[in-house]
Enzyme design. Structure first.
Site, mmCIF file in Angstrom:
data_model
loop_
_atom_site.group_PDB
_atom_site.id
_atom_site.type_symbol
_atom_site.label_atom_id
_atom_site.label_comp_id
_atom_site.label_asym_id
_atom_site.label_seq_id
_atom_site.Cartn_x
_atom_site.Cartn_y
_atom_site.Cartn_z
ATOM 1 N N CYS A 82 0.846 -1.189 0.000
ATOM 2 C CA CYS A 82 0.000 0.000 0.000
ATOM 3 C C CYS A 82 0.887 1.247 0.000
ATOM 4 O O CYS A 82 1.881 1.311 0.732
ATOM 5 C CB CYS A 82 -0.884 -0.032 1.246
ATOM 6 S SG CYS A 82 -2.179 1.165 1.264
ATOM 7 N N GLU A 118 -7.152 2.579 3.818
ATOM 8 C CA GLU A 118 -7.095 3.397 5.030
ATOM 9 C C GLU A 118 -8.413 3.316 5.802
ATOM 10 O O GLU A 118 -8.413 3.212 7.034
ATOM 11 C CB GLU A 118 -6.753 4.846 4.676
ATOM 12 C CG GLU A 118 -5.309 5.075 4.294
ATOM 13 C CD GLU A 118 -4.884 4.519 2.928
ATOM 14 O OE1 GLU A 118 -3.678 4.480 2.663
ATOM 15 O OE2 GLU A 118 -5.755 4.122 2.124
ATOM 16 N N ASP A 132 -9.946 -5.484 22.722
ATOM 17 C CA ASP A 132 -8.933 -5.385 23.768
ATOM 18 C C ASP A 132 -9.481 -4.743 25.035
ATOM 19 O O ASP A 132 -9.218 -5.204 26.140
ATOM 20 C CB ASP A 132 -7.733 -4.582 23.262
ATOM 21 C CG ASP A 132 -6.639 -4.481 24.310
ATOM 22 O OD1 ASP A 132 -6.191 -5.525 24.814
ATOM 23 O OD2 ASP A 132 -6.253 -3.336 24.643
#
Length: 169
Positions: A82, A118, A132
């Site tokens: 990328c 993105e 998390d």
């Protein structure tokens, strides 16, 4: 008479069997946008901790939003072929819905290549941060439904994904 055999597709990111970054030097910089989404399914105990504000790590949705914004700017570090591009604008929205946590990111640039990766990276990183932050409440959280919703600009033109009947896959 049989038609001639089809030519194999030209691989843009491989040349002579080796990976390469496509050269966009001669492409004009144009305004481009991309919007992506992701979902985090919440087991009852994780939803309860989130809604009650008792999650031991703090507010997962605020942390995930910041992580998504940062992730949009670090895409070229994570997606090997990328191009690093200037992210000129990014917005990450995170909402708690019946189906779970919905994450949507819109990323903008003026560059010779698009911002789909993105936007996809932003929602993926945000979803991982929701996981998390809530894993102390439950390990049964599930990330799903990462997809491009729309894009504008560039040679391939505009794209809009079809709506889903069930919002959280």
């Amino acid at each position: 008479m049989a038609p001639p055999p089809a030519q194999p597709p030209r691989l843009t990111h491989f040349q002579d069997g080796l990976p390469r970054m496509v050269d966009v030097t001669d492409k004009a910089a144009t305004t481009r946008t991309a919007t992506a989404e992701a979902w985090v399914r919440l087991p009852p105990e994780a939803r309860a901790a989130l809604q009650a504000g008792t999650n031991p790590k703090g507010d997962p949705l605020t942390v995930a939003r910041l992580a998504g914004l940062a992730g949009s700017k670090r895409t070229a570090d994570l997606i090997l072929l990328c191009h690093p591009i200037p992210v000129t604008g990014a917005d990450v929205q995170i909402t708690l819905e019946d189906a779970g946590v919905r994450i949507e990111a819109t990323v903008r640039t003026t560059a010779p290549t698009g911002v789909e990766m993105e936007a996809l990276t932003a929602v993926s990183v945000a979803a991982l941060n929701v996981y998390d932050m809530l894993k102390a409440a439950s390990k049964a959280l599930e990330i799903s439904g990462v997809r491009l919703l729309s894009k504008t600009g560039g040679k391939s033109g505009d794209y809009r994904a079809q709506a889903r009947e069930n919002p959280a896959p």
